[in-house]
Design a protein around this motif. Sequence first.
Motif, mmCIF file in Angstrom:
data_model
loop_
_atom_site.group_PDB
_atom_site.id
_atom_site.type_symbol
_atom_site.label_atom_id
_atom_site.label_comp_id
_atom_site.label_asym_id
_atom_site.label_seq_id
_atom_site.Cartn_x
_atom_site.Cartn_y
_atom_site.Cartn_z
ATOM 1 N N GLU A 198 0.828 -1.206 0.000
ATOM 2 C CA GLU A 198 0.000 0.000 0.000
ATOM 3 C C GLU A 198 0.869 1.265 0.000
ATOM 4 O O GLU A 198 1.898 1.317 0.662
ATOM 5 C CB GLU A 198 -0.915 0.019 1.223
ATOM 6 N N PRO A 199 0.448 2.310 -0.729
ATOM 7 C CA PRO A 199 1.176 3.580 -0.700
ATOM 8 C C PRO A 199 1.203 4.172 0.707
ATOM 9 O O PRO A 199 0.231 4.058 1.468
ATOM 10 C CB PRO A 199 0.366 4.469 -1.647
ATOM 11 N N GLU A 200 2.302 4.807 1.046
ATOM 12 C CA GLU A 200 2.441 5.408 2.383
ATOM 13 C C GLU A 200 1.360 6.458 2.628
ATOM 14 O O GLU A 200 0.861 6.594 3.750
ATOM 15 C CB GLU A 200 3.829 6.027 2.532
ATOM 16 N N LYS A 201 1.002 7.213 1.577
ATOM 17 C CA LYS A 201 -0.022 8.246 1.738
ATOM 18 C C LYS A 201 -1.343 7.638 2.206
ATOM 19 O O LYS A 201 -1.995 8.153 3.111
ATOM 20 C CB LYS A 201 -0.237 8.999 0.419
ATOM 21 N N TRP A 202 -1.738 6.527 1.564
ATOM 22 C CA TRP A 202 -3.009 5.909 1.934
ATOM 23 C C TRP A 202 -2.927 5.306 3.325
ATOM 24 O O TRP A 202 -3.848 5.444 4.137
ATOM 25 C CB TRP A 202 -3.399 4.822 0.930
ATOM 26 N N GLU A 203 -1.827 4.627 3.647
ATOM 27 C CA GLU A 203 -1.688 3.994 4.959
ATOM 28 C C GLU A 203 -1.732 5.036 6.073
ATOM 29 O O GLU A 203 -2.369 4.821 7.111
ATOM 30 C CB GLU A 203 -0.380 3.207 5.025
ATOM 31 N N ALA A 204 -1.052 6.173 5.851
ATOM 32 C CA ALA A 204 -1.035 7.227 6.873
ATOM 33 C C ALA A 204 -2.429 7.803 7.081
ATOM 34 O O ALA A 204 -2.867 8.028 8.220
ATOM 35 C CB ALA A 204 -0.057 8.329 6.458
ATOM 36 N N LYS A 205 -3.154 8.041 5.985
ATOM 37 C CA LYS A 205 -4.495 8.607 6.106
ATOM 38 C C LYS A 205 -5.447 7.611 6.751
ATOM 39 O O LYS A 205 -6.266 7.978 7.611
ATOM 40 C CB LYS A 205 -5.014 8.983 4.711
ATOM 41 N N ALA A 206 -5.346 6.343 6.365
ATOM 42 C CA ALA A 206 -6.211 5.315 6.944
ATOM 43 C C ALA A 206 -5.964 5.185 8.443
ATOM 44 O O ALA A 206 -6.902 5.057 9.237
ATOM 45 C CB ALA A 206 -5.978 3.982 6.249
ATOM 46 N N MET A 207 -4.692 5.243 8.840
ATOM 47 C CA MET A 207 -4.351 5.130 10.261
ATOM 48 C C MET A 207 -4.871 6.337 11.029
ATOM 49 O O MET A 207 -5.414 6.216 12.133
ATOM 50 C CB MET A 207 -2.837 5.014 10.421
ATOM 51 N N GLN A 208 -4.729 7.515 10.425
ATOM 52 C CA GLN A 208 -5.209 8.742 11.074
ATOM 53 C C GLN A 208 -6.714 8.674 11.318
ATOM 54 O O GLN A 208 -7.196 9.002 12.413
ATOM 55 C CB GLN A 208 -4.875 9.953 10.195
ATOM 56 N N LEU A 209 -7.463 8.237 10.311
ATOM 57 C CA LEU A 209 -8.916 8.159 10.458
ATOM 58 C C LEU A 209 -9.334 7.006 11.358
ATOM 59 O O LEU A 209 -10.346 7.080 12.047
ATOM 60 C CB LEU A 209 -9.566 8.026 9.080
ATOM 61 N N GLU A 210 -8.539 5.920 11.349
ATOM 62 C CA GLU A 210 -8.816 4.785 12.239
ATOM 63 C C GLU A 210 -8.701 5.212 13.689
ATOM 64 O O GLU A 210 -9.509 4.828 14.538
ATOM 65 C CB GLU A 210 -7.823 3.658 11.942
ATOM 66 N N GLU A 211 -7.699 6.030 13.992
ATOM 67 C CA GLU A 211 -7.498 6.503 15.362
ATOM 68 C C GLU A 211 -8.608 7.444 15.801
ATOM 69 O O GLU A 211 -8.827 7.653 16.995
ATOM 70 C CB GLU A 211 -6.141 7.201 15.467
ATOM 71 N N SER A 212 -9.301 8.025 14.808
ATOM 72 C CA SER A 212 -10.398 8.938 15.129
ATOM 73 C C SER A 212 -11.721 8.213 15.336
ATOM 74 O O SER A 212 -12.768 8.842 15.475
ATOM 75 C CB SER A 212 -10.549 9.970 13.998
ATOM 76 N N GLY A 213 -11.672 6.881 15.294
ATOM 77 C CA GLY A 213 -12.887 6.103 15.535
ATOM 78 C C GLY A 213 -13.863 6.196 14.392
ATOM 79 O O GLY A 213 -13.635 5.649 13.323
ATOM 80 N N SER A 214 -14.938 6.917 14.594
ATOM 81 C CA SER A 214 -16.002 6.992 13.598
ATOM 82 C C SER A 214 -15.557 7.662 12.310
ATOM 83 O O SER A 214 -16.244 7.575 11.291
ATOM 84 C CB SER A 214 -17.204 7.755 14.178
ATOM 85 N N GLN A 215 -14.394 8.338 12.350
ATOM 86 C CA GLN A 215 -13.927 9.042 11.163
ATOM 87 C C GLN A 215 -13.526 8.100 10.027
ATOM 88 O O GLN A 215 -13.393 8.516 8.880
ATOM 89 C CB GLN A 215 -12.731 9.941 11.531
ATOM 90 N N ARG A 216 -13.313 6.808 10.332
ATOM 91 C CA ARG A 216 -12.902 5.873 9.278
ATOM 92 C C ARG A 216 -13.945 5.784 8.157
ATOM 93 O O ARG A 216 -13.603 5.481 7.009
ATOM 94 C CB ARG A 216 -12.649 4.478 9.866
ATOM 95 N N ARG A 217 -15.178 6.076 8.469
ATOM 96 C CA ARG A 217 -16.207 5.995 7.437
ATOM 97 C C ARG A 217 -15.990 7.028 6.331
ATOM 98 O O ARG A 217 -16.613 6.954 5.264
ATOM 99 C CB ARG A 217 -17.587 6.189 8.058
ATOM 100 N N ARG A 218 -15.089 7.991 6.569
ATOM 101 C CA ARG A 218 -14.799 8.981 5.536
ATOM 102 C C ARG A 218 -13.990 8.378 4.392
ATOM 103 O O ARG A 218 -13.955 8.943 3.294
ATOM 104 C CB ARG A 218 -14.030 10.164 6.143
ATOM 105 N N LEU A 219 -13.334 7.250 4.628
ATOM 106 C CA LEU A 219 -12.584 6.601 3.560
ATOM 107 C C LEU A 219 -13.534 6.162 2.453
ATOM 108 O O LEU A 219 -14.435 5.375 2.678
ATOM 109 C CB LEU A 219 -11.821 5.381 4.093
#
Length: 429
Positions: A198-219
Amino acid sequence: MANPDDRPWYSGISRYQWLVLAIAAAGWAFDQYESQIFVITKDYMLPDLTGASGAALNELSEYLFAVFLLGSAFGGLIAGSLADRFGRRPLLVATILFYSIFSGLTYFATDKWQLGVIRFFVAAGVGGEWAVGASLIAEVFPTRARTYAASIFHASGQLGFWIAALVGIAVGSQWRYAYLVGILPAILTIWVLARVHEPEKWEAKAMQLEESGSQRRRLGSFRELLFTPKWSRHALLGCLFAGTGLATFWCVMVAGQDLTRDFLKRTGADPNDIHRQAAFAYGIVQTIGCTLGLLAFGPICARFGRRASFIGFNLLAFAIVPITCFAPQQYWQLLLLLPLYGFFTEGFHAGYAMYFPELFPTHLRATGTSFCFNGGRIVAIPALFASAWLKGPHGVDLRWAVTILATLYLVGAGIMLLLPETNHQELPE
């Protein structure tokens, strides 16, 4: 000391970045094989399955092109969102497998309804693979190299054109064997699983939103894409712009083979040679022009900007179509014009892979890119129906039909005036 950005675009590109480009390009090349093998074989396939010939065959072809566009849009929109949600790698594998398997099933088709369903699902895989591959290239390559890499990625599709032309000529009336060749891309998925991550950009964004809990649905959220004013404007205008390009691709660019066949019939060519000569003119000669146009569009964009390049190519495409339709008096004259016809009518398509990913943030990149390109396929469908009527038994001379449809290039140039310039800019986050 020289500015690092003044180096050639390929300087400093890692072995892994080249590998990603090679894999994405191979996937897109086979995508194009799957779409173009139908163009090459339809003159044998459709009479065999339906008995259609002449204008009726042209009309049925346009309807099947519309089915292909609808399937591409369906698969592309789903795959784009899933790629933002679950990653580029698994969706790249899934889409390649999908179109490979259904291509092989074409061998068993016995009527137009089976063919239509199978072509729909082949297209679903094709549409999905492009969106994932374009996003992957955009995120793996640095800004200074992104334009060129994306241009090479899209131009690689011409390899699929050539393979389709050669296979089509080789199998002749035994068209079913051409679709068994379409199973081969499944082997590519082994390479993807073994080497791509996976590209680092996507992994970093996914991790950031994962840590925000409900924010992962923005993916991959269509809601955010279509209800955030900035992104929705880009998505809707990009979709309309792609729609004009995809409509002209299927109604005008691929008409090179039909125009050649029509020309040969009007000039009294040997009926036994017409199919071979038309396939050669379209699949080899015109495709050389298409390839050069696709490869040239990246450097042209880097020099003159996205907007000026898109607008310029659309205007020149509008100009070359009536010249190609009406000027040639001999076969060799048509062969001289077809590379220019291909250069301008398809060359700007390389810009979709570089431009659409630049319009959206990481967590919406594949979704937005797919919405533009594959949503554009839905926008293009009415043009296919209009094309079917214009080229059908109750329509007009094929040359006039293609010229009328070429006015869509002017519409595309106008829409591009409303979209932003992204040349030399970092990807939005």
